[in-house]
Design an enzyme around this catalytic site. Structure first.
Site, PDB file in Angstrom:
ATOM      1  NE  ARG A   1      -4.664 114.068 -28.655  1.00  0.00           N
ATOM      2  CZ  ARG A   1      -4.162 113.101 -29.427  1.00  0.00           C
ATOM      3  NH1 ARG A   1      -2.868 112.818 -29.376  1.00  0.00           N
ATOM      4  NH2 ARG A   1      -4.938 112.443 -30.242  1.00  0.00           N
TER       5      ARG A   1
ATOM      6  CG  ASP B   1     -14.989 115.475 -31.596  1.00  0.00           C
ATOM      7  OD1 ASP B   1     -14.782 114.304 -31.239  1.00  0.00           O
ATOM      8  OD2 ASP B   1     -14.073 116.297 -31.780  1.00  0.00           O
TER       9      ASP B   1
ATOM     10  CD  GLU C   1     -10.490 118.349 -31.370  1.00  0.00           C
ATOM     11  OE1 GLU C   1     -11.440 117.634 -30.983  1.00  0.00           O
ATOM     12  OE2 GLU C   1      -9.762 118.049 -32.333  1.00  0.00           O
TER      13      GLU C   1
ATOM     14  CE  LYS D   1     -12.930 115.554 -28.684  1.00  0.00           C
ATOM     15  NZ  LYS D   1     -12.332 114.656 -29.712  1.00  0.00           N
TER      16      LYS D   1
ATOM     17  CG  ASP E   1      -8.538 116.807 -36.514  1.00  0.00           C
ATOM     18  OD1 ASP E   1      -9.526 117.192 -35.842  1.00  0.00           O
ATOM     19  OD2 ASP E   1      -8.589 115.853 -37.296  1.00  0.00           O
TER      20      ASP E   1
ATOM     21  CE  LYS F   1     -12.203 116.296 -37.312  1.00  0.00           C
ATOM     22  NZ  LYS F   1     -11.422 115.054 -37.138  1.00  0.00           N
TER      23      LYS F   1
END
Length: 493
Positions: A351, A288, A349, A265, A347, A277
């Site tokens: 996946r 992330d 996202e 990811k 949020d 957020k």
């Protein structure tokens, strides 16, 4: 920092600092005793003062020990019984803390008398060198004033002839893993205005220039649209930064041998999109992309070791931003697999980019697929920052990863993927919803991904708690789970 292995006797070696273990109650092992005898009992006399009790990690720096070629001797407590992995790491960290503050450019570690539970010479060397290399890591490229360069440049590990091969192998593997971890940490720590999907694509191209058995294919928006990657593109459509799926193909094994596939990811910044957020701590959402960064780091280790395997790395890279063009809660998108997804929360996202990457992985006819993602805050609630969450559809693969994590001291913990959890993803309007409600958030995220990984052996690592350290002076990427993933591939090779 450079690492070397020698079979010299500790009492005869010339170095700025010689490091020796001392057991509890001042007990000296064979190596330290040999040094003590050469020094006419000087170590024993100093130990009688009681300045060091020998508890794990205690240190005592000695100068001007007679009859030795070493300028200094650093004693480190090694306890009274075999150490745990954690105790060894603390011991080595304490040693490094002293060494990096000294003026000498080299040090010799004569620590062969230290026993570590469930570790042989190879495993102990791996852990020791990785801890030292990780402790030497610095990220200062954006600071006007750099730290003063450290004098310590070289560390030599002493061993006997019987342990030479295992020590050299452990050192070589540890150097490669540490290099991969440093690469992962650098990518994670970069600011998101520089480290965006196109930047990561450039990193892939640069690796291919260095290693001839590595090829890259960069899938841009046009190619992703042609593939039907509607879930992936939905995440990126609110950002000015274009998405990229980076495909890296390493051919180290036989030509027609099926590859292992790592899927990372790579959300280079995650605002949450329209499901915004909170502002506090949002700067850490540059991390992330640590799933993609850890795949880069693992690949780097594999390339340095030139492992005899075939490996495909898929990096699903995008930026999740709110804008007039951003995906909304309630939107329905069609994934590359043809399954439709109702987006209840923008949020969730990660996946969405991963599900299309997992579908794309099918074309490689993989032996196994592992995805790595900073996927859910729920995993931090469940496991804290000491273990990554692990789920999968094949028990053998799950057990292989659990063992690799234990052997590498980069542990994972299995979470269940019971069918009952799948029901939480039911949608009245689409094939699947992208969230499953407040209960078992990490597990339902895994359930979501499992629907796109039915045609091969698959495992999912949720590294939300292990990929970086939050806040404070130690804030930064950790380089995990590069040791776990590299160990898994070493075991397969």
């Amino acid at each position: 920092m450079e690492f070397f292995v020698k079979t010299s006797r500790p009492e005869s070696i010339k170095t700025a600092t010689l490091v020796l273990p001392v057991g509890e109650a001042g007990k000296l092992g064979p190596l330290a005793l040999a040094v003590d005898q050469a020094a006419a009992g000087a170590l024993s006399q100093l130990l009688k003062r009681g300045d060091i009790s020998g508890k794990p990690g205690q240190t005592l720096l000695l100068h001007d020990i007679p009859n030795l070629k070493a300028t200094r001797v650093l004693l480190v407590g090694s306890g009274k019984e075999a150490l745990s992995d954690r105790q060894l790491r603390k011991l080595i960290t304490a040693v490094h803390g002293v060494l990096k503050g000294l003026g000498g450019s080299d040090a010799v570690l004569a620590l062969g008398d230290i026993a570590v539970r469930d570790r042989d010479t190879y495993g102990t060397t791996r852990l020791l060198v990785e801890t030292l290399a990780d402790g030497a890591y610095q990220f200062e490229q954006f600071k006007s004033e750099k730290s003063r360069p450290r004098a310590l440049k070289k560390i030599t590990l002493l061993t006997d002839k019987a342990g030479l091969a295992d020590t050299e192998r452990g050192c070589r593997h540890a150097r490669a893993i540490a290099s991969g971890m440093a690469f992962t940490r650098d990518l994670g720590n970069l600011p998101p205005n520089l480290c965006h999907p196109s930047y990561l694509a450039d990193q892939a191209r640069n690796l291919c220039k260095t290693y001839k058995n590595l090829k890259a294919d960069i899938l841009d928006e046009k190619k992703l649209k042609a593939l039907g990657a509607g879930a992936f593109l939905a995440v990126a459509q609110g950002s000015d930064q274009p998405p990229r799926m980076i495909v890296l193909d390493y051919q180290g094994g036989k030509k027609n041998e099926k590859p292992y596939v790592l899927v990372g990811k790579g959300i280079t910044f995650d605002t949450g999109g329209i499901s915004l957020k909170p502002g506090l701590g949002m700067d850490e959402m540059k991390y992330d992309m640590c799933g993609a960064a850890s795949v880069f780091g693992t690949l780097r280790a594999v390339l340095e070791l030139q492992l005899p395997i075939n490996l495909v790395c898929l990096l699903a890279c995008a930026e999740n931003m709110p804008s007039g063009g951003a995906t909304r809660p309630g939107d329905i998108v069609t994934s590359m697999s043809g399954q439709t997804v109702e987006i209840l929360n923008t949020d969730a996202e990660g996946r969405l980019v991963l599900c299309d990457a997992l579908t794309y992985a099918e074309r490689f006819k993989p032996k196994a697929v592992i995805d790595i993602a900073t996927l859910t805050g729920a995993c931090i609630v469940a496991l804290g920052s000491n273990a990554s969450g692990l789920m999968g559809n094949n028990e053998e693969l799950v057990q292989q990863l659990l063992k690799a994590g234990k052997d590498a001291d980069d542990r994972a913990w299995e979470l269940p993927l019971f069918d009952e959890y799948q029901e939480q993803l039911d949608s009245p309007f689409a094939d699947i919803a992208n969230i499953g409600g407040p209960k078992a958030g990490s597990i339902t995220a895994g359930c979501f991904l499992s629907r796109f990984a039915k045609n091969y052996h698959w495992a999912h690592l949720d590294i939300a708690g292990t990929a970086w350290i939050s806040g404070g002076k130690d804030k930064g990427a950790t380089g995990k789970p590069v040791p776990l993933l590299t160990q898994y591939l070493l075991d397969r090779a």
